[in-house]
Motif scaffolding. Structure first.
Motif, short mmCIF file in Angstrom:
data_model
loop_
_atom_site.label_atom_id
_atom_site.label_comp_id
_atom_site.label_asym_id
_atom_site.label_seq_id
_atom_site.Cartn_x
_atom_site.Cartn_y
_atom_site.Cartn_z
N VAL A 172 -4.53 9.38 -29.51
CA VAL A 172 -5.88 9.87 -29.19
C VAL A 172 -6.24 9.35 -27.80
O VAL A 172 -6.17 8.15 -27.55
N ARG A 173 -6.57 10.24 -26.90
CA ARG A 173 -6.75 9.86 -25.49
C ARG A 173 -8.17 9.50 -25.08
O ARG A 173 -8.36 8.74 -24.13
N HIS A 174 -9.20 10.04 -25.73
CA HIS A 174 -10.55 9.80 -25.19
C HIS A 174 -11.01 8.37 -25.41
O HIS A 174 -11.95 7.92 -24.78
N THR A 175 -10.36 7.66 -26.33
CA THR A 175 -10.75 6.28 -26.55
C THR A 175 -10.10 5.38 -25.50
O THR A 175 -10.74 4.48 -24.98
N GLY A 176 -8.82 5.68 -25.18
CA GLY A 176 -8.15 5.00 -24.06
C GLY A 176 -8.03 3.50 -24.19
O GLY A 176 -9.03 2.80 -24.28
N VAL A 177 -6.82 2.99 -24.23
CA VAL A 177 -6.63 1.55 -24.28
C VAL A 177 -7.06 0.92 -22.97
O VAL A 177 -7.80 -0.04 -22.94
N VAL A 178 -6.59 1.49 -21.88
CA VAL A 178 -6.93 0.97 -20.57
C VAL A 178 -7.63 2.09 -19.78
O VAL A 178 -6.99 2.96 -19.25
N PRO A 179 -8.97 2.08 -19.77
CA PRO A 179 -9.66 3.17 -19.06
C PRO A 179 -9.33 3.13 -17.57
O PRO A 179 -9.11 2.05 -17.03
N PRO A 180 -9.29 4.28 -16.94
CA PRO A 180 -9.05 4.30 -15.49
C PRO A 180 -10.12 3.49 -14.78
O PRO A 180 -11.27 3.48 -15.21
N THR A 181 -9.73 2.81 -13.72
CA THR A 181 -10.68 1.95 -13.03
C THR A 181 -11.85 2.74 -12.44
O THR A 181 -12.93 2.21 -12.25
N HIS A 182 -11.62 4.02 -12.17
CA HIS A 182 -12.69 4.83 -11.58
C HIS A 182 -13.54 5.51 -12.64
O HIS A 182 -14.33 6.39 -12.34
N LEU A 183 -13.41 5.09 -13.91
CA LEU A 183 -14.10 5.78 -14.99
C LEU A 183 -15.61 5.86 -14.78
O LEU A 183 -16.21 6.93 -14.87
N ALA A 184 -16.22 4.73 -14.47
CA ALA A 184 -17.67 4.71 -14.32
C ALA A 184 -18.10 5.65 -13.20
O ALA A 184 -19.02 6.46 -13.35
N GLU A 185 -17.40 5.55 -12.09
CA GLU A 185 -17.71 6.39 -10.93
C GLU A 185 -17.54 7.87 -11.30
O GLU A 185 -18.38 8.71 -11.02
N CYS A 186 -16.45 8.15 -11.98
CA CYS A 186 -16.16 9.52 -12.40
C CYS A 186 -17.25 10.04 -13.31
O CYS A 186 -17.70 11.17 -13.18
N ARG A 187 -17.73 9.18 -14.20
CA ARG A 187 -18.73 9.63 -15.17
C ARG A 187 -20.12 9.78 -14.56
O ARG A 187 -21.01 10.30 -15.21
N GLU A 188 -20.29 9.33 -13.35
CA GLU A 188 -21.57 9.52 -12.69
C GLU A 188 -21.71 10.93 -12.12
O GLU A 188 -22.77 11.33 -11.69
N ARG A 189 -20.60 11.69 -12.13
CA ARG A 189 -20.68 13.05 -11.64
C ARG A 189 -21.68 13.86 -12.46
O ARG A 189 -21.81 13.67 -13.66
N ASP A 190 -22.33 14.77 -11.79
CA ASP A 190 -23.33 15.60 -12.47
C ASP A 190 -22.64 16.51 -13.49
O ASP A 190 -21.67 17.19 -13.16
N THR A 191 -23.11 16.53 -14.72
CA THR A 191 -22.50 17.39 -15.71
C THR A 191 -23.16 18.77 -15.76
O THR A 191 -22.79 19.61 -16.56
N GLY A 192 -24.15 19.01 -14.89
CA GLY A 192 -24.75 20.33 -14.83
C GLY A 192 -25.38 20.73 -16.15
O GLY A 192 -25.69 19.90 -17.00
N SER A 193 -25.59 22.00 -16.34
CA SER A 193 -26.16 22.45 -17.61
C SER A 193 -25.11 23.26 -18.35
O SER A 193 -24.75 24.36 -17.94
N PHE A 194 -24.59 22.68 -19.40
CA PHE A 194 -23.53 23.33 -20.14
C PHE A 194 -24.06 24.05 -21.36
O PHE A 194 -25.06 23.64 -21.94
N PRO A 195 -23.37 25.09 -21.77
CA PRO A 195 -23.75 25.74 -23.02
C PRO A 195 -23.46 24.80 -24.18
O PRO A 195 -22.55 24.00 -24.10
N GLY A 196 -24.20 24.89 -25.23
CA GLY A 196 -23.97 24.10 -26.43
C GLY A 196 -24.37 22.68 -26.19
O GLY A 196 -23.96 21.79 -26.84
#
Ligand code: HEC
Length: 161
Positions: free
Chosen positions: A137-161
């Protein structure tokens, strides 16, 4: 009693093989399932294999396993939708269903942007990358990428659902 004896004498019964049709049947209604605690709603994918943004659902078997804090059991099923952009343009759908005894214990499903099936079953290309995660299972990740926080700051826009 006679039936029981006949079955007992016949040796262990082979479990029926899990099929693509079984997977499709179990995936019905997935959009109403819960999201993993550590992947709530649409999230930017730092890894990016499935797309720039990914949404994940888990079935009630996963809900129960996670609540119990134990390993995922037979019948655990994840479905993921991925998107190319913040407009929510679909890229692909994927699923993975735990089937104890199957090669690498997961039965994989791969669908195009319209959710039409591409391939299913023991898909080594999926497994080869997913082996990096705990129980694949990948979304839990043993060792998260070091840029995870920065990556997650990206705007997720308005998604359906
Ligand atoms: C090169 C790596 C890679 C390959 C190949 C890959 N995946 Fe994934 N997959 C990921 C990552 C990383 C995630 C976690 C979400 C994210 O970061 O995008 C993920 C998430 C998932 C999820 C949600 C559950 C989970 O493990 O987090 C499913 C279901 C899934 N992938 C199925 C598949 C299927 C089916 C294939 C093959 C057709 C496949 N994947 C191929 C990397 C990969």
């Amino acid at each position: 009693m006679l039936l029981v004896l006949l079955v007992a004498c016949g040796g262990p019964l082979e479990p029926a093989a899990f099929t693509e049709a079984d997977l499709a049947a179990e995936m019905i209604g997935y959009a109403d399932w819960s999201h993993p605690d550590d992947w709530p709603g649409v999230q930017p994918s730092c890894e990016g294999s499935h797309g720039s943004y990914v949404q994940i659902w888990q079935n009630d078997v996963v809900d129960a396993d996670r609540a119990a804090g134990g390993a995922l059991s037979n019948g655990a099923l994840f479905v993921a939708a991925s998107y190319q952009d913040t407009a929510g343009t679909p890229k692909m759908f994927v699923s993975m269903r735990k089937v104890e005894g199957a090669p690498n214990t997961w039965f994989w499903g791969h669908y195009d942007e319209d959710a039409a099936p591409i391939d299913a079953g023991d898909l080594p290309a999926c497994s080869a990358c997913h082996v990096q995660g705990v129980d694949r299972v990948r979304h839990t990740g043993v060792v998260p990428p070091t840029h995870l926080a920065e990556c997650r700051e990206r705007d997720t826009g308005s998604f359906p659902g």
